[in-house]
Scaffold this motif. Structure first.
Motif, PDB file in Angstrom:
ATOM      1  N   ALA A  90      -2.998   0.579  21.239  1.00  0.00           N
ATOM      2  CA  ALA A  90      -2.190   1.394  22.148  1.00  0.00           C
ATOM      3  C   ALA A  90      -3.070   2.129  23.156  1.00  0.00           C
ATOM      4  N   VAL A  91      -4.178   2.695  22.672  1.00  0.00           N
ATOM      5  CA  VAL A  91      -5.091   3.392  23.585  1.00  0.00           C
ATOM      6  C   VAL A  91      -5.679   2.412  24.602  1.00  0.00           C
ATOM      7  N   SER A  92      -6.068   1.217  24.127  1.00  0.00           N
ATOM      8  CA  SER A  92      -6.620   0.216  25.039  1.00  0.00           C
ATOM      9  C   SER A  92      -5.588  -0.209  26.080  1.00  0.00           C
ATOM     10  N   THR A  93      -4.332  -0.305  25.662  1.00  0.00           N
ATOM     11  CA  THR A  93      -3.277  -0.682  26.610  1.00  0.00           C
ATOM     12  C   THR A  93      -3.098   0.385  27.681  1.00  0.00           C
ATOM     13  N   VAL A  94      -3.090   1.660  27.261  1.00  0.00           N
ATOM     14  CA  VAL A  94      -2.955   2.756  28.225  1.00  0.00           C
ATOM     15  C   VAL A  94      -4.143   2.763  29.194  1.00  0.00           C
ATOM     16  N   VAL A  95      -5.362   2.578  28.656  1.00  0.00           N
ATOM     17  CA  VAL A  95      -6.549   2.534  29.509  1.00  0.00           C
ATOM     18  C   VAL A  95      -6.461   1.361  30.482  1.00  0.00           C
ATOM     19  N   PHE A  96      -5.982   0.219  29.995  1.00  0.00           N
ATOM     20  CA  PHE A  96      -5.840  -0.957  30.856  1.00  0.00           C
ATOM     21  C   PHE A  96      -4.859  -0.696  31.997  1.00  0.00           C
ATOM     22  N   ILE A  97      -3.728  -0.071  31.695  1.00  0.00           N
ATOM     23  CA  ILE A  97      -2.729   0.207  32.738  1.00  0.00           C
ATOM     24  C   ILE A  97      -3.284   1.196  33.762  1.00  0.00           C
ATOM     25  N   MET A  98      -3.915   2.268  33.265  1.00  0.00           N
ATOM     26  CA  MET A  98      -4.475   3.252  34.194  1.00  0.00           C
ATOM     27  C   MET A  98      -5.593   2.642  35.045  1.00  0.00           C
ATOM     28  N   ALA A  99      -6.471   1.857  34.411  1.00  0.00           N
ATOM     29  CA  ALA A  99      -7.561   1.240  35.163  1.00  0.00           C
ATOM     30  C   ALA A  99      -7.021   0.226  36.174  1.00  0.00           C
ATOM     31  N   SER A 100      -5.947  -0.479  35.805  1.00  0.00           N
ATOM     32  CA  SER A 100      -5.345  -1.434  36.742  1.00  0.00           C
ATOM     33  C   SER A 100      -4.855  -0.715  37.993  1.00  0.00           C
ATOM     34  N   TYR A 101      -4.202   0.434  37.797  1.00  0.00           N
ATOM     35  CA  TYR A 101      -3.724   1.181  38.957  1.00  0.00           C
ATOM     36  C   TYR A 101      -4.883   1.705  39.798  1.00  0.00           C
ATOM     37  N   LEU A 102      -5.880   2.304  39.140  1.00  0.00           N
ATOM     38  CA  LEU A 102      -6.986   2.916  39.892  1.00  0.00           C
ATOM     39  C   LEU A 102      -7.775   1.866  40.667  1.00  0.00           C
ATOM     40  N   ILE A 103      -8.047   0.719  40.030  1.00  0.00           N
ATOM     41  CA  ILE A 103      -8.830  -0.315  40.716  1.00  0.00           C
ATOM     42  C   ILE A 103      -8.003  -0.972  41.820  1.00  0.00           C
ATOM     43  N   THR A 104      -6.715  -1.227  41.555  1.00  0.00           N
ATOM     44  CA  THR A 104      -5.866  -1.843  42.571  1.00  0.00           C
ATOM     45  C   THR A 104      -5.704  -0.936  43.779  1.00  0.00           C
ATOM     46  N   ALA A 105      -5.486   0.353  43.528  1.00  0.00           N
ATOM     47  CA  ALA A 105      -5.288   1.291  44.641  1.00  0.00           C
ATOM     48  C   ALA A 105      -6.530   1.426  45.499  1.00  0.00           C
ATOM     49  N   ASP A 106      -7.698   1.295  44.896  1.00  0.00           N
ATOM     50  CA  ASP A 106      -8.955   1.501  45.634  1.00  0.00           C
ATOM     51  C   ASP A 106      -9.772   0.214  45.717  1.00  0.00           C
ATOM     52  N   TYR A 107      -9.109  -0.926  45.625  1.00  0.00           N
ATOM     53  CA  TYR A 107      -9.802  -2.208  45.536  1.00  0.00           C
ATOM     54  C   TYR A 107     -10.681  -2.501  46.764  1.00  0.00           C
ATOM     55  N   PRO A 108     -10.188  -2.329  48.006  1.00  0.00           N
ATOM     56  CA  PRO A 108     -11.048  -2.642  49.166  1.00  0.00           C
ATOM     57  C   PRO A 108     -12.339  -1.826  49.200  1.00  0.00           C
ATOM     58  N   ARG A 109     -12.238  -0.523  48.923  1.00  0.00           N
ATOM     59  CA  ARG A 109     -13.437   0.321  48.982  1.00  0.00           C
ATOM     60  C   ARG A 109     -14.419  -0.052  47.867  1.00  0.00           C
ATOM     61  N   LEU A 110     -13.895  -0.280  46.652  1.00  0.00           N
ATOM     62  CA  LEU A 110     -14.773  -0.663  45.547  1.00  0.00           C
ATOM     63  C   LEU A 110     -15.451  -2.002  45.820  1.00  0.00           C
ATOM     64  N   ARG A 111     -14.698  -2.917  46.395  1.00  0.00           N
ATOM     65  CA  ARG A 111     -15.284  -4.215  46.717  1.00  0.00           C
ATOM     66  C   ARG A 111     -16.379  -4.075  47.764  1.00  0.00           C
ATOM     67  N   PHE A 112     -16.150  -3.215  48.762  1.00  0.00           N
ATOM     68  CA  PHE A 112     -17.160  -3.015  49.799  1.00  0.00           C
ATOM     69  C   PHE A 112     -18.411  -2.359  49.220  1.00  0.00           C
ATOM     70  N   LEU A 113     -18.247  -1.389  48.304  1.00  0.00           N
ATOM     71  CA  LEU A 113     -19.400  -0.730  47.708  1.00  0.00           C
ATOM     72  C   LEU A 113     -20.281  -1.715  46.955  1.00  0.00           C
ATOM     73  N   VAL A 114     -19.662  -2.719  46.331  1.00  0.00           N
ATOM     74  CA  VAL A 114     -20.442  -3.710  45.587  1.00  0.00           C
ATOM     75  C   VAL A 114     -21.083  -4.722  46.531  1.00  0.00           C
ATOM     76  N   THR A 115     -20.293  -5.288  47.445  1.00  0.00           N
ATOM     77  CA  THR A 115     -20.811  -6.353  48.305  1.00  0.00           C
ATOM     78  C   THR A 115     -21.779  -5.837  49.361  1.00  0.00           C
ATOM     79  N   ASP A 116     -21.676  -4.560  49.709  1.00  0.00           N
ATOM     80  CA  ASP A 116     -22.562  -4.017  50.739  1.00  0.00           C
ATOM     81  C   ASP A 116     -24.008  -3.940  50.264  1.00  0.00           C
ATOM     82  N   GLN A 117     -24.207  -3.940  48.944  1.00  0.00           N
ATOM     83  CA  GLN A 117     -25.556  -3.857  48.405  1.00  0.00           C
ATOM     84  C   GLN A 117     -26.214  -5.229  48.257  1.00  0.00           C
ATOM     85  N   VAL A 118     -25.482  -6.287  48.576  1.00  0.00           N
ATOM     86  CA  VAL A 118     -25.982  -7.650  48.374  1.00  0.00           C
ATOM     87  C   VAL A 118     -26.318  -8.268  49.724  1.00  0.00           C
ATOM     88  N   PRO A 119     -27.440  -8.987  49.823  1.00  0.00           N
ATOM     89  CA  PRO A 119     -27.773  -9.647  51.094  1.00  0.00           C
ATOM     90  C   PRO A 119     -26.694 -10.638  51.524  1.00  0.00           C
TER      91      PRO A 119
END
Length: 386
Positions: free
Chosen positions: A179-208
């Motif tokens: 149950a705890v893992s499910t709640v964490v999964f749902i919350m993480a899904s929302y947080l990553i989806t809502a901020d997906y473009p910025r998180l993706r840019f932070l990762v790819t910007d560090q790569v040549p």
């Protein structure tokens, strides 16, 4: 013209490169074998949330452009709707499954008696042919029937229930962790989806740039292989489940939903399939004189087999492009290395490797191997000339 051996400097550089590549392969295997499962268990909800965010990003991006609403609001609404729909479907199926399991528990003594009488009837039927069958085959059959009878007598559902009740604290702990893992999964899904473009840019910007382009190509190949194969197998199993469920409902088969789920799971496993149970079941019905039920089972299994025969090559070919013989090689190698899970993952990994080979990832290593083989042959030929 004979190939000349390499000079010692070129030979040393060649074998150093091969040694480094071999060491990297061994290190990658050890990481996947020992470190990978630990990290996956530790970060499992976040890995699943990242996959969910990657799948949800296209519709969220489209709605964000069309509706001019904040990405966070769209992500929240979409995730709530999806999880509510999935929860409703699972709840309905769970209620049906619980009802059938309760009925199974209530009727367990009569079912056990019916299985026992079926085993006796089969033993009596085989005894009619004892004068026609070889003694070795007859003794083997008698041994199998005795083993089946002993297994039926050893079935103790009450003992299983009591054992399960004794494990209640551990079960409660597992349910709580889930149950705890499910709640964490749902919350993480929302947080990553809502901020997906910025998180993706932070990762790819560090790569040549060149590494980023190569990684994008590899990701596309992996997604095509993994996503295509898994999507095709899930689609095939879903259709098989629907065929089985509808067929069992039409013939009035007790516990039809549970049987449909069980056979669909068996059908998801390559090579095994629902026929490994349904065909022997129909054969037993024929032996016992239940001709109508045997025909009904064979019609349902025939519909499943026909769909598999006509639909599987088309779906697998469209989704993966993996030839049937290579799929069989992946299934067998995966079974030998990883059991049932390996049978499912083996064709996916084989398809990924083939796609990486077409991309040219292994070209330098193959060139070094060919150079090493030519150098060894040149040394052997030089030794023969002396």
């Amino acid at each position: 013209m004979q190939q000349q051996p390499l000079d010692w400097r070129a030979r040393g550089a060649l074998w150093v490169r091969l040694g480094i590549r071999g060491g990297l392969v061994v290190a990658a295997w050890l990481l996947l074998r020992y470190v990978g499962p630990f990290l996956l268990g530790l970060l499992g909800p976040f890995v699943l949330a990242l996959m969910a965010a990657w799948l949800l990003n296209p519709p969220v991006r489209w709605l964000h452009r069309r509706l001019a609403v904040s990405r966070k609001a769209i992500s929240l609404v979409l995730i709530v709707l999806i999880f509510c729909a999935l929860g409703g479907v699972l709840y309905g199926l769970g209620i049906m499954a619980v009802g059938q399991i309760r009925s199974l528990l209530d009727n367990w003594p009569s079912l056990l008696a019916a299985m026992d009488s079926t085993a006796d009837a089969l033993a009596a039927w085989f005894s009619r042919f004892q004068d026609l069958l070889p003694r070795g085959l007859l003794s083997t059959g008698e041994g199998l029937m005795d083993s089946l009878g002993n297994w039926l007598e050893s079935l103790d559902l009450a003992g299983w229930v009591a054992s399960l009740a004794g494990q209640a604290p551990a079960l409660v702990s597992d349910v709580t962790a889930f149950a705890v893992s499910t709640v964490v999964f749902i919350m993480a899904s929302y947080l990553i989806t809502a901020d997906y473009p910025r998180l993706r840019f932070l990762v790819t910007d560090q790569v040549p740039a060149d590494t980023r382009a190569f990684g994008a190509t590899v990701k596309q190949l992996f997604v095509q292989a993994f996503g295509g194969y898994l999507k095709s197998q899930l689609l095939l199993s879903l259709v098989v489940f629907l065929i089985l469920a509808v067929g069992f409902v039409l013939i009035g088969q007790p516990y039809g939903l549970l049987l449909a789920v069980l056979f669909a799971v068996l059908d998801f496993i390559p090579i095994i399939g629902a026929g490994t149970v349904m065909v022997p079941w129909a054969a037993v019905d024929l032996i016992l004189g239940s001709y109508a039920h045997a025909v009904q089972l064979m019609v349902i299994w025939g519909a499943v087999a026909l769909f598999r025969r006509l639909g599987e090559p088309k779906i697998l070919g469209d989704q993966t492009g993996l030839p049937p013989i290579l799929s069989l090689v992946g299934i067998y190698a995966g079974m030998r290395l990883g059991g049932v899970l390996g049978m499912i993952v083996g064709p996916i990994l084989l398809l990924v490797l083939l796609n990486l080979g077409r991309l040219g990832v292994f070209a330098p290593a193959m060139a070094d191997l060919r150079a090493a083989a030519r150098d060894v042959l040149a040394i052997l030929h030089a030794g023969q000339r002396r």
